[in-house]
Structures are given as structure tokens and as C-alpha cells.
Write a protein that holds these residues in place. Structure first.
Motif, PDB file in Angstrom:
ATOM      1  N   THR A 268     -19.775  23.122  35.246  1.00 23.40           N
ATOM      2  CA  THR A 268     -18.799  24.207  35.296  1.00 23.40           C
ATOM      3  C   THR A 268     -17.609  23.837  34.407  1.00 23.40           C
ATOM      4  N   VAL A 269     -16.818  24.837  34.074  1.00 21.57           N
ATOM      5  CA  VAL A 269     -15.641  24.604  33.245  1.00 21.57           C
ATOM      6  C   VAL A 269     -14.710  23.603  33.930  1.00 21.57           C
ATOM      7  N   TRP A 270     -14.475  23.776  35.229  1.00 24.65           N
ATOM      8  CA  TRP A 270     -13.545  22.907  35.953  1.00 24.65           C
ATOM      9  C   TRP A 270     -14.032  21.466  35.990  1.00 24.65           C
ATOM     10  N   SER A 271     -15.298  21.270  36.267  1.00 23.16           N
ATOM     11  CA  SER A 271     -15.809  19.895  36.390  1.00 23.16           C
ATOM     12  C   SER A 271     -15.811  19.173  35.051  1.00 23.16           C
ATOM     13  N   THR A 272     -16.071  19.882  33.960  1.00 24.50           N
ATOM     14  CA  THR A 272     -16.077  19.204  32.657  1.00 24.50           C
ATOM     15  C   THR A 272     -14.669  18.809  32.242  1.00 24.50           C
ATOM     16  N   LEU A 273     -13.665  19.603  32.650  1.00 21.45           N
ATOM     17  CA  LEU A 273     -12.275  19.225  32.364  1.00 21.45           C
ATOM     18  C   LEU A 273     -11.854  18.007  33.184  1.00 21.45           C
ATOM     19  N   LYS A 274     -12.232  17.999  34.455  1.00 18.15           N
ATOM     20  CA  LYS A 274     -11.911  16.851  35.319  1.00 18.15           C
ATOM     21  C   LYS A 274     -12.533  15.573  34.756  1.00 18.15           C
ATOM     22  N   PHE A 275     -13.789  15.690  34.302  1.00 19.41           N
ATOM     23  CA  PHE A 275     -14.484  14.528  33.754  1.00 19.41           C
ATOM     24  C   PHE A 275     -13.802  14.043  32.472  1.00 19.41           C
ATOM     25  N   SER A 276     -13.441  14.993  31.594  1.00 27.46           N
ATOM     26  CA  SER A 276     -12.786  14.625  30.332  1.00 27.46           C
ATOM     27  C   SER A 276     -11.481  13.889  30.593  1.00 27.46           C
ATOM     28  N   ARG A 277     -10.704  14.358  31.568  1.00 26.64           N
ATOM     29  CA  ARG A 277      -9.435  13.702  31.888  1.00 26.64           C
ATOM     30  C   ARG A 277      -9.685  12.285  32.421  1.00 26.64           C
TER      31      ARG A 277
END
Length: 317
Positions: free
Chosen positions: A103-112
Motif C-alpha cells: 500500500t502507499v502508506w506501508s511503502t512510505l513507512k518502509f522508506s523512512r
């Protein structure tokens, strides 16, 4: 007492010194590139396909190793202090490569998390809202349109709050509305102090946003200049004069002027430097009238950044 040299060094976000890249095949992609990118500016790097734009960005971002030279990002050597520099830099790549099943949210969390940053849901929410992605936060990336995927790439690059952002052809293949949305977002980032380095094929994009422009050709940085200074130095103005009746040739008394007569004899083009003012136009028109050449319409135009770019990349090396 402040040290001017120290202050000048602090004003540089990215310092590239004598950087070269030669591949195993012998192809020299970059040749002794030297460039300082100022903190908080939008720098546009222009050049035709294969000129070396993406190679240079990839070296600064630590994706490709330089064959020679050094690069400092925010004062840190990108090789010896790679952990410090990676956390300072965000990259939006040219190719659409995303975590399709996430999901968009999980990929952002992972990138951070990749950059060792503590969780900050408020920051990630703000990034998504700025990019008009908040309503898509729970959507799988595979279900998004190409334009939305491009926005996700930008969101990922901003997830760890970089101070230096590279945008490699960020609006390639997106519609005009999305392109203008991205322009607004980039300006907002610059207002917050982010340094932005942009490569683009859209000359209007550089003309609209950039503070400075660099032109790269065949691996060599051939020009770096403030945008307005570049357009004053290399640009020109033209005055198109539509005549009341055709003439066969220009009178000898006008041979000293930069005038060109059209093939049909019905129009003249007067060219003059953009650094000069328009005060020469009135005397020109009086001289035409004195020669019995009357006109019915005038139209002025200026050289665009696209004209300048084409002239630079086509000039003999």
C-alpha cells in the motif's frame, strides 16, 4: 569576526569536483565535471539523451561509482561518509519502480525506516496530503495510475526529510495538470529550504522553475548560469515588420542595420540583443519611412530558453 570562506562553503549543498565516469567498455560518460549547487536553490540540468545527466545524479546519490573526482553532499564525502550523505539525499528516479503489492502508506513507512528515521506518521500524512495522495494511502500501488505512481515516488523520496532532492525527469509521461501540481510542490519545498536538482526534457519546466541552469553535452558540463543572465547573454529580440507593399531589395542606405527581407518582399525582421533596450526601433521606423518603405503591422518576440538550449547542444564540440 565571520569567516567569508567558511560562510561560502556553508552555502554549498552539493560540491562536485573533477568527476569522471568511464565504463568497462571504454565509454566515457562523464568528463571532469565541476559544479557547486547552492543551498536552497532549484538547479535544472539540461541535456539531450545520453548526455550524462542520469549518470551524474546516480553518482551523487551513491548508485554509481565515479571513476575519478570527489563529491560532497552537505559537507560530507559521499564515499567516506556514505551513511551521513544518504540520509541527506532524496531521489525520484526516472523509471517507475515501486513496491507494486504494497500500500502507499506501508511503502512510505518502509522508506523512512530504511534511513534509520524514527516513525513520524504526522510527517508522512503531510507528504501525502501535499501530493494529493492522502485518499490513496490504503490503496495498493499496483492499482494506481501512472501519474499517481509518479507522486508515490516523490512521496517516498521525501519520507525521510532529505535536505537535497534529486528529480530525474519527474514529469515524464504525466499530464499537464499533474505537471503544474508538481511545479507548485517543488516551489513549496524550495521555500522550506530544500535544495532541488532537476533534470528534464521539458524546457518550459526549467524556464518556469529553475534559479540556475546547467547544460551537459557528451559528458561535459558546457555551461552553468543563472537563468535570467543566460537568457540575457544568449538571447535576442526580433521585430517583425509587415510592409504595406513589397520591395525587391533593401536600399543601400539600410545595409548597416541587422535587417532581413523575406522572399516575398512583404516583411522585414530586425534583430537586436536582449541586453539592449528598444530605443533603436523608433529611429529604424523613421529611416524606413524616409526611404519610402511604409509598414502596416509590427510584432516583437524574444528568444526562448528552448532556442538557447538547441543552439548550445548543436554547436560544434
Amino acid at each position: 569576526m565571520p569567516n567569508p570562506a567558511h560562510d561560502a562553503a556553508n552555502d554549498i549543498a552539493v560540491s562536485i569536483r573533477d568527476v569522471g565516469k568511464t565504463y568497462a567498455s571504454g565509454f566515457e560518460a562523464l568528463k571532469h565535471v565541476n559544479l557547486d549547487i547552492r543551498r536552497g536553490e532549484i538547479f535544472a540540468l539540461l541535456g539531450p539523451n545520453g548526455a550524462g545527466k542520469t549518470t551524474l545524479i546516480s553518482i551523487v546519490c551513491g548508485i554509481v561509482n565515479a571513476s575519478s573526482g570527489t563529491v560532497l553532499a552537505d559537507g560530507h564525502d559521499i564515499v567516506r561518509e556514505y551513511r551521513a550523505t544518504r540520509s541527506k539525499i532524496g531521489l525520484v528516479p526516472q523509471e517507475l519502480s515501486t513496491d507494486t503489492f504494497e500500500t502507499v502508506w506501508s511503502t512510505l513507512k518502509f522508506s523512512r525506516g530504511l534511513f534509520g528515521k524514527a516513525p513520524d506518521p504526522a510527517h508522512l500524512e503531510q507528504v501525502l496530503r501535499d501530493l494529493s495522495l492522502w485518499d490513496k494511502k490504503d490503496a495498493k500501488i499496483m492499482t494506481l495510475s501512472g501519474g499517481m505512481k509518479r507522486r508515490v515516488l516523490i512521496a517516498k523520496a521525501l519520507a525521510h526529510e532529505p535536505s537535497i532532492l534529486f528529480l530525474d525527469e519527474p514529469t515524464a509521461g504525466v499530464d499537464v495538470e499533474l505537471r503544474h501540481d508538481m511545479w507548485r510542490m517543488v516551489r513549496a519545498l524550495r521555500e522550506r529550504g530544500t535544495t532541488i536538482i532537476l533534470t528534464t526534457h521539458y524546457i518550459e519546466e526549467a524556464e518556469e522553475m529553475a534559479d540556475r541552469i546547467g547544460v551537459i553535452r557528451k559528458g561535459e558540463l558546457i555551461l552553468v548560469e543563472d537563468k535570467q543572465t543566460l537568457m540575457r547573454k544568449l538571447g535576442s529580440k526580433q521585430l517583425a515588420i509587415q510592409l504595406m507593399s513589397p520591395i525587391e531589395k533593401l536600399p543601400e542606405s539600410l545595409a548597416d542595420l541587422p535587417l532581413a527581407l523575406s522572399e516575398d518582399g512583404l516583411s522585414l525582421v530586425y534583430s537586436f540583443d536582449t541586453q539592449a533596450d528598444d530605443t533603436g526601433i523608433a529611429p529604424l521606423l523613421r529611416r524606413l519611412h524616409d526611404q519610402g518603405i511604409d509598414f502596416k503591422d509590427l510584432h516583437s518576440s524574444e528568444t526562448s530558453l528552448e532556442d538557447i538550449f538547441v543552439r548550445l547542444v548543436r554547436a560544434p564540440a
